[in-house]
Write a protein that holds these residues in place. Sequence first.
Motif, short mmCIF file in Angstrom:
data_model
loop_
_atom_site.label_atom_id
_atom_site.label_comp_id
_atom_site.label_asym_id
_atom_site.label_seq_id
_atom_site.Cartn_x
_atom_site.Cartn_y
_atom_site.Cartn_z
N GLU A 850 0.84 -1.21 0.00
CA GLU A 850 0.00 0.00 0.00
C GLU A 850 0.87 1.26 0.00
N ILE A 851 1.93 1.24 0.83
CA ILE A 851 2.81 2.42 0.91
C ILE A 851 3.43 2.67 -0.46
N ARG A 852 3.95 1.59 -1.08
CA ARG A 852 4.64 1.77 -2.36
C ARG A 852 3.68 2.27 -3.43
N VAL A 853 2.51 1.62 -3.56
CA VAL A 853 1.56 1.97 -4.63
C VAL A 853 1.04 3.40 -4.45
N SER A 854 0.66 3.75 -3.20
CA SER A 854 0.08 5.09 -3.00
C SER A 854 1.12 6.18 -3.24
N LEU A 855 2.39 5.92 -2.86
CA LEU A 855 3.42 6.95 -3.09
C LEU A 855 3.72 7.09 -4.58
N GLN A 856 3.67 5.97 -5.32
CA GLN A 856 3.92 6.07 -6.77
C GLN A 856 2.80 6.86 -7.44
N ALA A 871 -8.22 10.97 -2.34
CA ALA A 871 -7.36 10.08 -1.52
C ALA A 871 -5.90 10.50 -1.66
N VAL A 872 -5.50 10.82 -2.90
CA VAL A 872 -4.10 11.23 -3.13
C VAL A 872 -3.85 12.59 -2.48
N GLU A 873 -4.86 13.45 -2.54
CA GLU A 873 -4.75 14.77 -1.91
C GLU A 873 -4.55 14.63 -0.39
N ALA A 874 -5.31 13.69 0.22
CA ALA A 874 -5.18 13.45 1.66
C ALA A 874 -3.79 12.94 1.99
N LEU A 875 -3.25 12.08 1.10
CA LEU A 875 -1.89 11.54 1.31
C LEU A 875 -0.87 12.67 1.26
N GLN A 876 -1.03 13.57 0.28
CA GLN A 876 -0.09 14.70 0.14
C GLN A 876 -0.14 15.58 1.39
N SER A 877 -1.36 15.84 1.87
CA SER A 877 -1.51 16.70 3.04
C SER A 877 -0.86 16.04 4.26
N ALA A 878 -1.04 14.71 4.41
CA ALA A 878 -0.45 14.00 5.56
C ALA A 878 1.08 14.08 5.52
N LEU A 879 1.66 13.90 4.32
CA LEU A 879 3.13 13.95 4.22
C LEU A 879 3.65 15.34 4.56
N SER A 880 2.88 16.38 4.17
CA SER A 880 3.38 17.73 4.43
C SER A 880 3.26 18.07 5.91
N TYR A 881 2.34 17.42 6.65
CA TYR A 881 2.19 17.70 8.08
C TYR A 881 2.91 16.68 8.97
N VAL A 884 0.91 10.19 9.77
CA VAL A 884 0.78 8.93 9.04
C VAL A 884 -0.55 8.96 8.28
N PRO A 885 -0.52 8.77 6.94
CA PRO A 885 -1.77 8.81 6.17
C PRO A 885 -2.76 7.75 6.66
N ASP A 886 -4.06 8.08 6.59
CA ASP A 886 -5.11 7.17 7.07
C ASP A 886 -5.06 5.82 6.37
N THR A 887 -4.82 5.85 5.04
CA THR A 887 -4.85 4.59 4.30
C THR A 887 -3.75 3.64 4.79
N TRP A 888 -2.64 4.20 5.29
CA TRP A 888 -1.57 3.34 5.82
C TRP A 888 -1.93 2.86 7.22
N SER A 889 -2.40 3.80 8.07
CA SER A 889 -2.62 3.39 9.47
C SER A 889 -3.76 2.37 9.58
N LYS A 890 -4.70 2.37 8.61
CA LYS A 890 -5.77 1.36 8.63
C LYS A 890 -5.19 -0.04 8.49
N LEU A 891 -4.10 -0.17 7.71
CA LEU A 891 -3.51 -1.49 7.48
C LEU A 891 -2.40 -1.80 8.48
N ALA A 892 -2.00 -0.76 9.25
CA ALA A 892 -0.86 -0.95 10.15
C ALA A 892 -1.36 -1.31 11.55
N TYR A 893 -0.56 -0.98 12.54
CA TYR A 893 -0.82 -1.28 13.95
C TYR A 893 -1.09 0.06 14.62
#
Length: 1068
Positions: A850-856, A871-881, A884-893
């Motif tokens: 998920e991390i690799r695909v979403s970053l690409q 979704a990509v916009e949310a990822l960009q905003s998370a990286l700038s702040y 951890v993006p929501d899509t990653w933390s849902k699959l993580a711990y």
Amino acid sequence: MTEGLDLIAMLTDDATVATWNNEGLPSDRMSTENATILTHCERWPLLIDPQQQGIKWIKNKYGTDLKVTHMGQKGFLNAIETALAFGDVILIENLEETIDPVLDPLLGRNTIKKGKYIRIGGKECEFNRNFRLLLHTKLANPHYKPELQAQTTLLNFTVTEDGLEAQLLAEVVSIERPDLEKLKLALTKHQNDFKIELKHLEDDLLLRLSAAEGSFLGDTQLVERLETTKATAAEIEHKVIEAKDNEEKINEARERYRPVAARASLLYFVINDLRKVNPIYQFSLKAFKALFHRAIEQADKVEDTQGHISVLMESITHATFLYASQALFEKDKLTFLSQMAFQILLRKKEIDPVELDFLLRFTIEHTYLSPVDFLTTQSWSAVKAIALMEEFRGIDRDVEGSAKQWRKWVESECPEKEKLPQEWKKKSLIQKLIILRALRPDRMTYALRNFVEEKLGAKYVERTRLDLVKALEESSPATPVFFILSPGVDALKDLEALGKRLGFTIDSGKFHNVSLGQGQETVAERALEKASNGGHWVILQNVHLVAKWLGTLEKLIERFSQGSHRDYRVFMSAETAPTPSEHIIPQGLLENSIKITNEPPTGMLANLHAALYNFDQDTLEVCSKEQEFKGILFALCYFHACVAGRLRFGPQGWSRSYPFSPGDLTICADVLYNYLEANPHVPWEDLRYLFGEIMYGGHITDDWDRKLCRVYLEEFMNPSLIEDELMLAPGFAAPPNLDYAGYHQYVEEMLPPESPALYGLHPNAEIEFLTVTTNTLFRTLLEMQPSNALVSEELGQSTEDKVKNVLDDILERLPEEFNMADITQKHPNRTPYVLVCFQECERMNVLLREIRVSLQQLDLGLKGELTVSPAVEALQSALSYDTVPDTWSKLAYPSTYGLAKWFNDLLVRCRELDTWTQDLALPAVVWLSGLFNPQSFLTAIMQTMARKNEWPLDKMCLTVDVTKKTKEEYGHPPREGAYLHGLFMEGARWDAQAGTIVDARLKELTSAMPVVFARAVPVDRQETKHTYECPVYRTKVRGPNYIWTFRLRSRAKTAKWVLAGVALLLEA
């Protein structure tokens, strides 16, 4: 392309623009451009207009010829068909993000029968060439489908800071110097008249010249006309030069007032951004302009112009502060104040944007062990992080070298008021804040208050009192008052008291109180209608319970306010939604009303008095067993103050948040009276059960919280309360038999000063709570920064560049996925431990993928090769702040780390798994925190031992022994069970020498546990004496992150650790 080409001048003229401005179009450049496009565009215009400035102008421009409708309105399609046939202008207002597909042919102008008809909803409608469609939305940042954007001309009427500054400048000058504004308008009119006259003369001349035959010198009339034209042109030119001089003088005089307009514009955007904190904080531009006018009119008059400008700026700043802060919860007031101070100082260039950015982000990537005993690992890592900045170079060496001076400063009661050691005392205020955030984050809230006081003045940090009379004066039939509710506060009491004073009471029929809920809508509608005619007051309570009716309510308030009685007023109350996505109250209702919050008091003293205020002398005398009743009632009040006050300590107080209210307390008092009257002796057991499991326990959903509630009651309610002296808290004994006033006096005189000990917590709980508050505050402030403020040339890179750097860095360091085929082949024997390892690798692969695909995808989006989805916009905003993006933390711990620290932690977890997969043998010491699913590993221990000893699995439990060693001292796993590390204790600490739980050291919020040896035993062999059942959680958030319970040795009473909220965590 021609230099200095002005498109607006080509498409319109000054006279038209002046007419638009008279019709209510704002006078800034952006609005003029929008209006020009709107009047000339081929496609249908779609206005994005959150402040309603565009729609106000359109309604004035077209007047009665404009037909207004909105989606889903009765007769919506008929209105459109009629307009199509008669060639009317129709406006569809308040569009959502999706548009009814029935309108598709109209939007795309898909005409049939040689362009004479359009098919709408299966019906052929006549298409008149003069028909115009205008679309409008209030949404500030709508996501429309690409085809809609292709079919319409999108016009952004959202007010900009410069645009608002231009509008407010005109307003401040018209109040302060009406002569200038009149002169400017007159000048514009004259210049327009001159231009029109010249054009007429030129047209007339050209006409005559083209009609002249032969030599035109013989045409005397024509020659004379030439002469007059020449004279008039010269005269006009002279007047234009004169006007230009006048205009320059006027502009110079107007410019003096620009700082006032600039400050006001800045403040509007600060309060407008408060909706990011909580969507209930919405303020309209219309209300802000009214506030601006009031502030200017009420400002003191000063002769000196410069002095007067300063007075005006101060007046508008303070008025905005008072207006916004009455609507804010206490916890959000400091966010607003700090944001206001930072933005004002950035504008004045008094603080460095780079330093402010660092203070807000405070990114700490690496962890370093502290070389000095007065700093924790976290604080030392923060010192190392700030030492990388030019201004703070060498601070780490200084702290280590002059440890004594720094210790004195770090351990002082209020370090924010003390001078910093050595050369550091010369640093600027913001640099001191950075140092303080590194070393004592728990004092940041106090330091920020002091910062605001020093920079803006003392009146900004004084507590503001709720002033209902003032709110009532500012309200009107069209401006309701909106109470934002808090649990435990009744907004109605104050309002009824005010109504009584002014003659609006329920008895006189002038006060209508409607509690909303199912079926109450029609009652409310009738009350509103009656009140608007008769000039009564209406209070609509709990409007958040009727989500579907709120749109209607907004229209009703607007309708009834027109031509209503001048005394008619509407009051509403609602609770805030638990999360922004659940927020349902329409923007229009919130923006147009005066919002007021009313919160319960904080602190044991205030809470205990408030609990006693629910009763009176008569209550105390009502029971035949007076002494028992009074004693238990006071203990109940103290218990109520404890459970309510504990909420502010976050998860260490209660794992989840509960709405305890005064109603719980009064019902318990009734139960107490009934039970004492019905029994010869005090039924302690029954009372504790009724209070703890039913009345208060009814709110509680978490088993550990239920246990905490039970322990409180066991401590406060037992026979020693009546028979001998019972200590309710250290230094606070249960009072003797007193009267009602005596109890209040006893509390005033005997209650120790506010501290976590009054609730049974360790003093560290206060530090933890303040640190979390600080981090939340700065996280919110960072998200509130205007996107352009912290970019620009000062930081040297834009947000996109920054995101690109983070993205490249993560992709470069991201490990390869585990090859499951290879790993599964290695070990044909599937033991429970091996299965845990497989499951962990599979989950890690899903996350890495998920991390690799979403970053690409984001990378392609930044290059412009892919459409940027939400979704990509949310990822960009998370990286700038750095979150951890929501899509990653849902699959993580579960984790509370920022992105940089989280990613470093992820790499360590991958390395740990990699080592385990080499030979699939159980590691010597298992890092329990590094697993996605720690429960599965702990269950595997039980399964393995059950198989080995042939014990029944359902009759087994885990037992843990805390060793005295660290993980480095073990070379191989134990014969049975497993060694675990990576656990931390919060609320207390483990004494390895004594082998028991002891009080935590001050300021050490979590302490690392030595290696824990976990094994399984049959339930009947479990050691239960002198042990504390300690819950194990993933993170400090607790609640849903519960994993297991470990029994740890304890010499003290277990109740002490339950009240202190002692738990083991897998993440410090």
